[in-house]
Design a protein around this motif. Structure first.
Motif, PDB file in Angstrom:
ATOM      1  N   TYR A 121      60.574  88.470  89.857  1.00  0.00           N
ATOM      2  CA  TYR A 121      59.781  88.973  88.731  1.00  0.00           C
ATOM      3  C   TYR A 121      60.257  88.392  87.401  1.00  0.00           C
ATOM      4  CZ  TYR A 121      58.513  92.481  92.228  1.00  0.00           C
ATOM      5  OH  TYR A 121      58.081  93.102  93.367  1.00  0.00           O
ATOM      6  N   GLN A 123      55.793  90.882  86.127  1.00  0.00           N
ATOM      7  CA  GLN A 123      54.870  90.265  87.073  1.00  0.00           C
ATOM      8  C   GLN A 123      55.596  89.219  87.905  1.00  0.00           C
ATOM      9  OE1 GLN A 123      51.616  91.468  87.256  1.00  0.00           O
ATOM     10  NE2 GLN A 123      52.493  92.952  85.807  1.00  0.00           N
ATOM     11  N   TYR A 124      54.997  88.852  89.037  1.00  0.00           N
ATOM     12  CA  TYR A 124      55.595  87.814  89.865  1.00  0.00           C
ATOM     13  C   TYR A 124      55.794  86.535  89.061  1.00  0.00           C
ATOM     14  CZ  TYR A 124      55.364  89.883  94.563  1.00  0.00           C
ATOM     15  OH  TYR A 124      55.576  90.636  95.687  1.00  0.00           O
TER      16      TYR A 124
END
Length: 241
Positions: free
Chosen positions: A219, A224-225
């Motif tokens: 992350y 978020q990824y």
């Protein structure tokens, strides 16, 4: 209860059952870590419901055989292969007996996402099928390394993932069985976090020399990824890769 999940990669789907251990991010990362070649034969030890054979066979064109000790999980793995129209052989049996169960096969690679925790440690599920997947109830780290070595010829590769805190045990077990670590990559949730897992590629009877790759960060600062994780999951701009 069963449900069919969309793996969001080249039309792949997987049947999952709440009574079985459901696949996680670690299985996806291990599948992406395997540098298999089209047409070569690989064996997935403890395949569960077949997530790693599905992903690796579709991505690389390699031939996959899964070995699974739990009858219900093995049956589900076969159904998943059929659901996706893929020629993946699922053998039911104990990985400790892998060389005899898979006699006649000459895999050039072996893969394993083994139970991470020693028996009795950590949170123990009341469900025996989930306990077997999470804890060393039926096999240990040493058993996994021995099984992989027994299946491979000189030069064969073994890919695994494990808890980072057990990396010393993993390396010791691998080297005891003639599996020389050649690539290692630690996995952390965030850039400043302590790694929780490690990916290891070993080669049978190889000379000692290991490359420790930059860590895989899951992350970003926005929660978020990361871009690499989106690529591994084939999301966004990477959907067609």
């Amino acid at each position: 209860m069963e449900q069919i999940d969309d793996l969001q990669y080249r039309g792949l789907k997987i049947i999952q059952d709440d009574t079985h251990f459901r696949y996680g991010t670690d299985a996806v990362l291990l599948a992406a870590f395997c540098d298999l070649r089209k047409g070569e034969l690989a064996v997935d030890l403890g395949t569960g419901t077949g997530i790693i054979p599905l992903l690796t066979a579709k991505r690389t064109g390699a031939r996959l055989v899964g070995l699974e000790i739990q009858p219900k999980a093995a049956a589900l793995a076969r159904r998943n292969a059929t659901l996706n129209g893929m020629d993946i052989q699922i053998v039911e049996g104990d990985l400790k007996d892998a060389p005899s169960l898979l006699r006649g096969l000459r895999p050039t690679a072996v893969i394993c996402n083994p139970p991470y925790d020693r028996e009795g440690s950590g949170g123990v599920s009341r469900d025996m099928e989930i306990r077997i997947a999470r804890h060393e109830v039926l096999c240990t780290l040493k058993d996994v390394a021995r099984a992989a070595a027994g299946l491979l010829q000189t030069g064969g590769r073994f890919y695994m993932i494990h808890r980072a805190k057990r990396v010393a045990e993993a390396i010791y077990a691998l080297k005891q069985n003639g599996l020389e670590p050649k690539r290692m990559r630690f996995i952390a949730n965030r850039q400043d976090a302590t790694p929780g897992y490690v990916l290891i590629k070993s080669v049978k009877d190889a000379a000692p020399e290991v490359v420790v790759e930059p860590p895989l960060i899951l992350y970003g600062e926005d929660g978020q990824y990361t871009d690499e994780m989106n690529r591994i999951y084939h999301r966004g701009a990477y959907a067609d890769e």
